[in-house]
Write a protein that holds these residues in place. Sequence first.
Motif, mmCIF file in Angstrom:
data_model
loop_
_atom_site.group_PDB
_atom_site.id
_atom_site.type_symbol
_atom_site.label_atom_id
_atom_site.label_comp_id
_atom_site.label_asym_id
_atom_site.label_seq_id
_atom_site.Cartn_x
_atom_site.Cartn_y
_atom_site.Cartn_z
ATOM 1 N N LEU A 125 0.853 -1.177 0.000
ATOM 2 C CA LEU A 125 0.000 0.000 0.000
ATOM 3 C C LEU A 125 0.896 1.235 0.000
ATOM 4 N N GLY A 126 0.463 2.297 -0.655
ATOM 5 C CA GLY A 126 1.287 3.484 -0.784
ATOM 6 C C GLY A 126 1.074 4.504 0.318
ATOM 7 N N HIS A 127 1.655 5.683 0.112
ATOM 8 C CA HIS A 127 1.513 6.819 1.028
ATOM 9 C C HIS A 127 0.434 7.763 0.495
ATOM 10 N N SER A 128 -0.116 8.579 1.388
ATOM 11 C CA SER A 128 -1.069 9.618 0.978
ATOM 12 C C SER A 128 -0.697 10.949 1.615
ATOM 13 N N MET A 129 -1.139 12.024 0.953
ATOM 14 C CA MET A 129 -1.004 13.366 1.507
ATOM 15 C C MET A 129 -2.338 14.068 1.411
ATOM 16 N N TYR A 130 -2.580 14.951 2.373
ATOM 17 C CA TYR A 130 -3.864 15.627 2.439
ATOM 18 C C TYR A 130 -3.670 17.137 2.379
ATOM 19 N N PHE A 131 -4.754 17.845 2.112
ATOM 20 C CA PHE A 131 -4.682 19.307 2.117
ATOM 21 C C PHE A 131 -5.989 19.878 2.625
ATOM 22 N N TYR A 132 -5.922 21.101 3.140
ATOM 23 C CA TYR A 132 -7.105 21.834 3.589
ATOM 24 C C TYR A 132 -7.245 23.100 2.747
ATOM 25 N N SER A 133 -8.469 23.455 2.440
ATOM 26 C CA SER A 133 -8.747 24.728 1.772
ATOM 27 C C SER A 133 -9.527 25.636 2.721
ATOM 28 N N LYS A 134 -9.575 26.920 2.389
ATOM 29 C CA LYS A 134 -10.233 27.894 3.246
ATOM 30 C C LYS A 134 -10.868 28.983 2.393
ATOM 31 N N ASP A 135 -12.082 29.379 2.748
ATOM 32 C CA ASP A 135 -12.774 30.479 2.068
ATOM 33 C C ASP A 135 -12.358 31.790 2.730
ATOM 34 N N THR A 136 -11.673 32.656 1.983
ATOM 35 C CA THR A 136 -11.173 33.922 2.532
ATOM 36 C C THR A 136 -12.185 35.060 2.436
ATOM 37 N N GLU A 174 2.189 1.162 4.698
ATOM 38 C CA GLU A 174 2.799 -0.173 4.804
ATOM 39 C C GLU A 174 4.283 -0.118 4.513
ATOM 40 N N SER A 175 5.027 -0.889 5.299
ATOM 41 C CA SER A 175 6.435 -1.145 5.015
ATOM 42 C C SER A 175 6.784 -2.512 5.609
ATOM 43 N N LEU A 184 11.862 -7.676 22.868
ATOM 44 C CA LEU A 184 11.310 -6.695 21.926
ATOM 45 C C LEU A 184 9.831 -6.955 21.674
ATOM 46 N N PHE A 185 9.010 -5.989 22.060
ATOM 47 C CA PHE A 185 7.581 -6.008 21.738
ATOM 48 C C PHE A 185 7.351 -5.319 20.393
ATOM 49 N N LEU A 186 6.263 -5.720 19.733
ATOM 50 C CA LEU A 186 5.888 -5.136 18.439
ATOM 51 C C LEU A 186 4.590 -4.354 18.596
ATOM 52 N N GLY A 187 4.545 -3.169 18.019
ATOM 53 C CA GLY A 187 3.345 -2.343 18.122
ATOM 54 C C GLY A 187 2.989 -1.685 16.806
ATOM 55 N N GLY A 188 1.799 -1.135 16.747
ATOM 56 C CA GLY A 188 1.366 -0.415 15.550
ATOM 57 C C GLY A 188 1.146 -1.327 14.372
ATOM 58 N N ARG A 189 1.450 -0.808 13.186
ATOM 59 C CA ARG A 189 1.163 -1.556 11.963
ATOM 60 C C ARG A 189 2.199 -2.630 11.660
ATOM 61 N N HIS A 219 0.226 -9.821 4.850
ATOM 62 C CA HIS A 219 -0.161 -8.612 4.119
ATOM 63 C C HIS A 219 -1.676 -8.461 4.064
ATOM 64 N N VAL A 220 -2.395 -9.562 3.869
ATOM 65 C CA VAL A 220 -3.857 -9.485 3.773
ATOM 66 C C VAL A 220 -4.457 -9.112 5.123
ATOM 67 N N ALA A 221 -4.060 -9.795 6.200
ATOM 68 C CA ALA A 221 -4.596 -9.475 7.526
ATOM 69 C C ALA A 221 -4.185 -8.077 7.957
ATOM 70 N N PHE A 222 -2.986 -7.673 7.584
ATOM 71 C CA PHE A 222 -2.510 -6.312 7.845
ATOM 72 C C PHE A 222 -3.470 -5.271 7.274
ATOM 73 N N GLY A 223 -4.136 -5.608 6.168
ATOM 74 C CA GLY A 223 -5.111 -4.692 5.585
ATOM 75 C C GLY A 223 -6.196 -4.297 6.562
ATOM 76 N N SER A 224 -6.436 -5.124 7.578
ATOM 77 C CA SER A 224 -7.407 -4.812 8.627
ATOM 78 C C SER A 224 -6.739 -4.311 9.895
ATOM 79 N N SER A 225 -5.656 -4.941 10.327
ATOM 80 C CA SER A 225 -5.057 -4.644 11.634
ATOM 81 C C SER A 225 -4.269 -3.344 11.651
ATOM 82 N N ARG A 226 -4.009 -2.738 10.500
ATOM 83 C CA ARG A 226 -3.118 -1.584 10.402
ATOM 84 C C ARG A 226 -3.724 -0.272 10.878
#
Length: 760
Positions: free
Chosen positions: A200-211, A303-304, A374-379, A385-392
Motif C-alpha cells: 500500500l502506498g503513502h497519501s497526503m492531504y490538504f485543507y482549503s479555506k474560504d477567505t 505499509e512497510s 522486543l515487543f511489536l506495536g502499531g502496523r 499482508h492481507v490481515a494487515f489490511g485490517s489490523s493496520r
Amino acid sequence: MIKEEFSKGARSLKTDFLNTDLVIAGGGLSGTCCAITAARQGLKVVLIQDRPVLGGNASSEVRLWILGATSHMGNNNRWAREGGVIDEILVENLYRNPEGNPIILDTILLEKVTLEPNVKLLLNTAVHDLSKKNDDSIEYLRAFCSQNSTEYQVKGKFFMDATGDGILGFLAGAAFRMGAETKEEFDEAFAPDQSYGELLGHSMYFYSKDTGKPVRFVPPAFADIDITKLPRFKTFNLKEFGCRLWWVEYGGRRDTIHETEEIKWELWKVIYGIWNHIKNSGQYADSENLTLEWVGTIPGKRESRRFEGDYMLTQKDVVEQRPHFDAVSFGGWALDLHPADGVLGDKPGCTQWHSKGVYQIPYRTMYSKNIKNLFLGGRLISATHVAFGSSRVMATCGHNGQAVAMAAALCLKQNVLPADLLEKSRMSELQKRLIQSGQYIPKVNLEDELDLVQNAAVSSSTELELKGLPFDGPWHTLDFSMAQMIPVSSRVVPGMKIQVKSEVKTRLQVELRLSEKPENYTPEVMLERLRLDIEPGGNFYSFSFQQEIPEAQYVFVTFVANPDLMLKCSNTRVTGLLTVFNKFNKSVATSSRQEPPSGIGIDAFEFWVPERRPLGHNLAFVLDQSLHPFSRENVKNGIFRPTTQPNAWVASLEDPRPSLTLDWSQQQDISTVQLYFDTDFDHPMESTLMGHPEFEIPFCAKSFQIKDDSGKVIFHQKENHQTIQEVKFQAPVRTQKLTFEFEKRVESVPLSVFGIVCYS
C-alpha cells in the motif's frame, strides 16, 4: 560566554544516558497508548518520537482520523469502539474538539502523556543505532534530537518498536517481511497478484479555506499541471478536502521506507496539480475565494515492514473470527488493500471486504520471535499482508499498544520475558488486568477474585423493565428496510404492537431475524416472515412470532422497505437498544450487500447499519411480555459494553435520582472504586475533519457521588463525560455499604452503568 579552541579530532555530541523499564520507539497512537498504560502501571517509560508532536497519522502533520473496528458505523460491528486509553482519548477529543481540529487533538495527546510522571518524552528524536546484550536481546538504543543537538543512549529492560517502519526491530536483526505473501503460504485466497501489487502506498492531504475575497493561485514549477491526464482523474468535489482525498496515494511499487522522500515529491506534484485544476481550470465557479490553507509536509504511510512473532494473523483469523487462547485485543476494520499504483493507476482506490463481526488479535503477534525483549506495536505486528489490511488502522494499533504495556508490566513484576506470558495462569492475569483497565477482548469477561463487588448484595432505586418505547418520536419512511434490535434472553420472542401510517392500502412485511453467531450483528438467519395488511391513516398493528430463539442474543424485528409506509419512532434512547437499516456508508462500502467475487475467501452478506444522532431513533413499540435485560446484577458480570445482551443496569426513565447500593455482610476496607459508564461504543468518534453534532454522549452519567454506610458523601464527581472513572481514596474507607447516586444527562435517556469494581 562560551569559547572553545580548535580541536584536531572530531568533537562528540552531548550525550544523555537514560535507564528505564520500558523503551518505546514511535509516538503514534500505538506508542502513545502504550506509554500511558505502562506509566499508570508503575513502569518507568521513555517514549521516543521522531516528530514534534504525537499521534503519527492522526497528528496535525498528517491529519487522518482515528478509526478502527467501528468503521464509520458502516459495517455490522455494533458497539465496537476500542476501549481503555484509546477510548479515553477519543471521548476527550469529542468533548473538547467536536469540530475535529487536529491541532486540538495534538494538545490532548501531549497532555495525556505529560501528565504521567513516569513518562520521559523525547520529541524530534530519531532512533539510529542500538547495542545488543547478546544475539537475541537489546541492551540499549541510540537516538538523536536535532533540536537540542543531543544524543540519547537509552537502556531498558524491555523495548517496543512502534515506529511504523520498524527501525528498532530492523537494527536488532529481528525477522521481518515486506510485501505480500502468496495465496498458498497461509491459504489466503484474497492475496493480491503482481498486477495489483504488494504494498500500500503513502497519501497526503490538504485543507482549503474560504477567505471571503478572490484569491489567485500560481502553481509551483513542480506541480503536475495537467491533472486530467492521470488514469484515475475524476471531477473533484470542493468539499472533499483533507482526508477525504485519501485515494491520492502513491508509492506501492517503490521502497516505501528508503524512497519515502521521492514518494513525497510525487504526491506534492499531484496535490498542487489538483489545486491548480480547481483554481485555474474554470470548471469550479465556487473556488474563486478559496485559498490553499495547508498541505501535508510528510506523507501518511500505510505499509512497510511487518515483523514475525510466534504467530502471524491471517485472512482466516479475520473472516472466520477464529478464537485464540491468548487474545488480548480485537480488530474489525475491513480487509482493506490498495492497488500499488495508487493515483497513477486505473484501478479503484481500494478493495474492502468486511467480516461479519470483530475478531480476536492474539498476544503472540505482539513480540518478536527472535529478539526476546522486543515487543511489536502499531502496523508492524506479526500479520500477513492481507490481515494487515485490517489490523493496520490506528484505533486497532492503539488498542494493541495497551496490551503490550500491560504485558511489559507483568513481565517486569514476574521477571519473565514476553513469550513466557503464554503460560495459562500468566495469560489469564494479563487478560484480567487488561479488561479491568477498559480493554475489550471479545468473549473474555473480567473474572477477578479480588473484586469486592462479587460478594456484595446489589440493590437499586429502580430497574428499567422493557415493555416498549413511547410513541413520541418522528415518523420514519420505509425507504430502506429497518430493524429494531431487541435483546432476548429466553426462547420466546414477545409479540409487538407498532404504529404505521400510510396514504394507501398496502402491505407491511415483517421478519424475525438473528445472527448465526450470537455475538455478531449480521441478521442472516431468517426465522419467520409475516405480512400485515395496512389500511390508510395512522393505525396500530399487533403481531407475534411462533419461532423460538436457540440462546440469548439480539433478535432483529425487521420491516421490509416500502416507501408508502411510515413507522412511528420514539425519542427515548436506551443503552443497548438500536435500530439499523439495510443501506450502506459509501466511506466503506459500495452497496447494501457485500458480494465478493467467488474464490477469494470472503463472505457475502447484507449490511445493517445505524444512523448517527440526532437521527437513528428507536422504533416506538409495545411488547406483550416484558423483558428484563437491564438488571442491577449486570454491574457484576464483568462485561462493560453490549454484547449478546446490553450488560448494563438501566434505571427507570422516570427515576429522578437513580442510585445503586452495594451491601456486604461485614465491614470492608475499600481503597479503590472503578465505575464503567456508557459513552456509546457504537460511535466511531472520528478524531479529525468530520466533526460531530454533540460533544457529550447522552447515555453517560453527568455526575455521581458515593456515600458510605452512615450516609456520608465520601466522593463527589461533579462533572463526568468519560467511560471509566477511577476513585482512589487517600486512606481505605471502612464501611459495610456503598451507595452510588447518579445524575442523568438527558431527560429522554435513562441512566445506565455497565459495571462497578471495588478493591481493598
